[in-house]
Motif scaffolding. Structure first.
Motif, PDB file in Angstrom:
ATOM      1  N   ALA A  63       3.451   8.070  -2.593  1.00  0.00           N
ATOM      2  CA  ALA A  63       4.359   7.193  -3.320  1.00  0.00           C
ATOM      3  C   ALA A  63       4.655   5.933  -2.502  1.00  0.00           C
ATOM      4  CB  ALA A  63       5.659   7.927  -3.654  1.00  0.00           C
ATOM      5  N   LEU A  64       4.854   6.108  -1.174  1.00  0.00           N
ATOM      6  CA  LEU A  64       5.095   4.957  -0.306  1.00  0.00           C
ATOM      7  C   LEU A  64       3.899   4.007  -0.320  1.00  0.00           C
ATOM      8  CD1 LEU A  64       6.717   3.454   1.845  1.00  0.00           C
ATOM      9  CD2 LEU A  64       5.722   4.984   3.568  1.00  0.00           C
ATOM     10  N   ALA A  65       2.692   4.565  -0.284  1.00  0.00           N
ATOM     11  CA  ALA A  65       1.491   3.726  -0.332  1.00  0.00           C
ATOM     12  C   ALA A  65       1.442   2.932  -1.630  1.00  0.00           C
ATOM     13  CB  ALA A  65       0.239   4.592  -0.190  1.00  0.00           C
ATOM     14  N   PHE A  66       1.763   3.575  -2.751  1.00  0.00           N
ATOM     15  CA  PHE A  66       1.778   2.877  -4.039  1.00  0.00           C
ATOM     16  C   PHE A  66       2.826   1.763  -4.043  1.00  0.00           C
ATOM     17  CE2 PHE A  66      -0.320   6.654  -6.048  1.00  0.00           C
ATOM     18  CZ  PHE A  66      -1.415   5.965  -6.545  1.00  0.00           C
ATOM     19  N   VAL A  67       4.019   2.058  -3.514  1.00  0.00           N
ATOM     20  CA  VAL A  67       5.090   1.046  -3.481  1.00  0.00           C
ATOM     21  C   VAL A  67       4.640  -0.176  -2.680  1.00  0.00           C
ATOM     22  CG1 VAL A  67       7.398   0.550  -2.585  1.00  0.00           C
ATOM     23  CG2 VAL A  67       6.980   2.671  -3.836  1.00  0.00           C
ATOM     24  N   LEU A  68       4.018   0.049  -1.530  1.00  0.00           N
ATOM     25  CA  LEU A  68       3.554  -1.058  -0.706  1.00  0.00           C
ATOM     26  C   LEU A  68       2.474  -1.877  -1.418  1.00  0.00           C
ATOM     27  CD1 LEU A  68       3.326   0.687   2.788  1.00  0.00           C
ATOM     28  CD2 LEU A  68       4.998  -1.015   2.077  1.00  0.00           C
ATOM     29  N   LEU A  69       1.470  -1.176  -1.982  1.00  0.00           N
ATOM     30  CA  LEU A  69       0.346  -1.862  -2.606  1.00  0.00           C
ATOM     31  C   LEU A  69       0.745  -2.585  -3.890  1.00  0.00           C
ATOM     32  CD1 LEU A  69      -2.434   0.809  -2.023  1.00  0.00           C
ATOM     33  CD2 LEU A  69      -2.113  -1.336  -0.797  1.00  0.00           C
ATOM     34  N   LEU A  70       1.780  -2.072  -4.565  1.00  0.00           N
ATOM     35  CA  LEU A  70       2.238  -2.712  -5.804  1.00  0.00           C
ATOM     36  C   LEU A  70       3.298  -3.782  -5.564  1.00  0.00           C
ATOM     37  CD1 LEU A  70       2.518   0.446  -8.113  1.00  0.00           C
ATOM     38  CD2 LEU A  70       0.727  -1.299  -8.133  1.00  0.00           C
ATOM     39  N   SER A  71       3.768  -3.881  -4.323  1.00  0.00           N
ATOM     40  CA  SER A  71       4.860  -4.812  -4.029  1.00  0.00           C
ATOM     41  C   SER A  71       4.383  -6.145  -3.476  1.00  0.00           C
ATOM     42  CB  SER A  71       5.842  -4.189  -3.031  1.00  0.00           C
ATOM     43  OG  SER A  71       6.476  -3.062  -3.568  1.00  0.00           O
ATOM     44  N   PHE A  72       3.238  -6.160  -2.798  1.00  0.00           N
ATOM     45  CA  PHE A  72       2.795  -7.362  -2.106  1.00  0.00           C
ATOM     46  C   PHE A  72       1.433  -7.816  -2.619  1.00  0.00           C
ATOM     47  CE2 PHE A  72       5.662  -5.149   0.754  1.00  0.00           C
ATOM     48  CZ  PHE A  72       6.524  -6.167   1.137  1.00  0.00           C
ATOM     49  N   MET A  73       1.277  -9.131  -2.715  1.00  0.00           N
ATOM     50  CA  MET A  73       0.017  -9.720  -3.149  1.00  0.00           C
ATOM     51  C   MET A  73      -0.922  -9.888  -1.952  1.00  0.00           C
ATOM     52  SD  MET A  73       1.660 -12.673  -5.597  1.00  0.00           S
ATOM     53  CE  MET A  73       0.053 -13.323  -6.086  1.00  0.00           C
ATOM     54  N   GLY A  74      -2.218 -10.028  -2.248  1.00  0.00           N
ATOM     55  CA  GLY A  74      -3.181 -10.317  -1.200  1.00  0.00           C
ATOM     56  C   GLY A  74      -3.717  -9.078  -0.507  1.00  0.00           C
ATOM     57  N   PRO A  75      -4.648  -9.302   0.439  1.00  0.00           N
ATOM     58  CA  PRO A  75      -5.388  -8.183   1.051  1.00  0.00           C
ATOM     59  C   PRO A  75      -4.762  -7.599   2.309  1.00  0.00           C
ATOM     60  CG  PRO A  75      -6.337 -10.261   1.756  1.00  0.00           C
ATOM     61  CD  PRO A  75      -5.190 -10.614   0.831  1.00  0.00           C
ATOM     62  N   VAL A  76      -3.669  -8.164   2.804  1.00  0.00           N
ATOM     63  CA  VAL A  76      -3.198  -7.828   4.143  1.00  0.00           C
ATOM     64  C   VAL A  76      -2.790  -6.368   4.272  1.00  0.00           C
ATOM     65  CG1 VAL A  76      -1.461  -8.340   5.898  1.00  0.00           C
ATOM     66  CG2 VAL A  76      -2.497 -10.201   4.595  1.00  0.00           C
ATOM     67  N   LEU A  77      -2.074  -5.836   3.273  1.00  0.00           N
ATOM     68  CA  LEU A  77      -1.528  -4.488   3.387  1.00  0.00           C
ATOM     69  C   LEU A  77      -2.474  -3.393   2.904  1.00  0.00           C
ATOM     70  CD1 LEU A  77       2.289  -4.536   2.524  1.00  0.00           C
ATOM     71  CD2 LEU A  77       1.205  -3.780   4.621  1.00  0.00           C
ATOM     72  N   ARG A  78      -3.620  -3.737   2.350  1.00  0.00           N
ATOM     73  CA  ARG A  78      -4.508  -2.703   1.813  1.00  0.00           C
ATOM     74  C   ARG A  78      -5.005  -1.726   2.874  1.00  0.00           C
ATOM     75  NH1 ARG A  78      -7.513  -7.062  -1.672  1.00  0.00           N
ATOM     76  NH2 ARG A  78      -5.840  -7.471  -3.189  1.00  0.00           N
ATOM     77  N   PRO A  79      -5.419  -2.182   4.057  1.00  0.00           N
ATOM     78  CA  PRO A  79      -5.828  -1.193   5.073  1.00  0.00           C
ATOM     79  C   PRO A  79      -4.702  -0.240   5.430  1.00  0.00           C
ATOM     80  CG  PRO A  79      -6.584  -3.390   5.676  1.00  0.00           C
ATOM     81  CD  PRO A  79      -5.653  -3.565   4.515  1.00  0.00           C
ATOM     82  N   PHE A  80      -3.475  -0.762   5.587  1.00  0.00           N
ATOM     83  CA  PHE A  80      -2.341   0.099   5.906  1.00  0.00           C
ATOM     84  C   PHE A  80      -2.066   1.061   4.759  1.00  0.00           C
ATOM     85  CE2 PHE A  80       2.336   0.806   6.202  1.00  0.00           C
ATOM     86  CZ  PHE A  80       2.332   1.480   7.421  1.00  0.00           C
TER      87      PHE A  80
END
Length: 341
Positions: A63-80
């Motif tokens: 759920a945390l991963a989904f929140v992060l990926l759905l909250s920010f634009m761009g490629p920066v957070l995808r690896p995390f």
């Protein structure tokens, strides 16, 4: 693929890397979780009739991963996001035995095979989506624009700018390329960015593998290991055949797939003297048969003991793939030299 583009669904140029990270972290999480629980005597968190199973922590991390990926634009957070999601999914799928048995049996014997089959199936889905077709020029342009999303607010490091410009060059002169080029030029320089652990690890792994293949005995050793593991797989299947009763098909699968892998390795040995590239292609096929098929049956035969064979296969695949890349580059370089002459 054209339908997906019309629907506004371009593929991420780094999707293969990020999905691979997700699956590798998933597998590592399962193995580490099992090892820690075994070492600590399988403790239970809770009391008074309550048991907080680690599947719940897995769901929370997903759920945390989904929140992060759905909250920010761009490629920066995808690896995390891939790392956090992989840990979460690993904790989740590790408890699959409890949910396919009527008595909630965490130690259900086929659990390892179920988990392995799940990871392999997801890997095949990722390969079907991203590995069979090169990026469309419009997808390459979308990748450059995606990089620009991070650049317009945070600036570009030298590496980030080079990556965006490389994608823009791959896009050619499709509609929007000129405007994107102007946008990239407007992005300011900035030497601070969120560390990309995935890229650092993948670069390090590639560097190590290429150092290994420079020592000529290492690729040969990898091939010897490949033939040896195929032989061991066949022997383990034959030895277990009479002890499995109605599960004879598991032993049969290990034997047949082991023989196929061994046959591919022998073909590679026969080919490599005349055509090194084609020979190593056969070696790579042999390793993939072991990874995608044989290991599933071995996990069913010996549960978690098969993890060592999986590790050997992954190392051999890395060395064989690195050697194949070196051979291809040498062939291309030789072809260009001949053409120039």
């Amino acid at each position: 693929m054209h339908l997906m583009l019309r629907l506004g669904l371009p593929r991420d140029p780094l999707a293969t890397r990020n999905l691979g990270t997700f699956l590798v972290v998933t597998a590592l999480t399962v193995l580490v979780t099992r090892a820690l629980l075994a070492a600590s005597g399988y403790p239970q968190l809770g009391g008074g009739g309550l048991h907080v199973a680690h599947v719940l922590w897995g769901g929370l991390l997903m759920a945390l991963a989904f929140v992060l990926l759905l909250s920010f634009m761009g490629p920066v957070l995808r690896p995390f996001g891939a790392i956090v999601g992989g840990i979460g999914f690993g904790l989740f799928v590790d408890e699959v035995g409890k949910f396919v048995t009527s008595d909630n049996d965490y130690f259900y014997e086929p659990t390892a095979a179920i988990i392995y089959a799940t990871v392999v199936a997801l890997g095949l889905v990722a390969e079907a989506l991203h590995g069979r077709r090169a990026l469309d020029p419009r997808e390459a342009l979308a990748g450059a624009v995606d990089d620009a999303v991070a650049g317009v607010v945070g600036g570009f490091t030298g590496h980030a700018r080079a990556r965006a410009e490389s994608r823009l060059e791959a896009a050619g002169e499709v509609a929007g390329a000129k405007e994107t080029r102007a946008l990239l030029r407007s992005v300011v320089e900035d030497h601070e960015e969120l560390p990309d652990v995935v890229e650092a690890v993948s670069r390090g792994a590639v560097r190590v593998l290429h150092l290994l293949v420079r020592a000529r005995f290492v690729p040969l050793l990898a091939v010897v290991l490949l033939v040896a593991t195929a032989t061991v797989s066949v022997m383990r299947g034959l030895l277990a055949w009479g002890d499995l009763g109605g599960l004879w098909w598991v032993a049969a699968g290990a034997v047949v797939s082991g023989l196929v892998g061994a046959a591919f390795a022998v073909v590679g040995l026969l080919q490599v003297r005349h055509d090194a590239v084609e020979g190593y292609r056969w070696f790579r096929r042999a390793v993939l048969v072991s990874l995608l098929v044989t290991q599933f049956f071995l996990f069913r035969l010996s549960e978690w003991d098969a993890s060592w064979g999986l590790l050997v296969d992954l190392v051999v695949l890395g060395v064989v793939s690195a050697e194949l890349e070196v051979l291809r580059r040498n062939r291309e370089r030789s072809g260009r030299t001949d053409a120039a002459a």
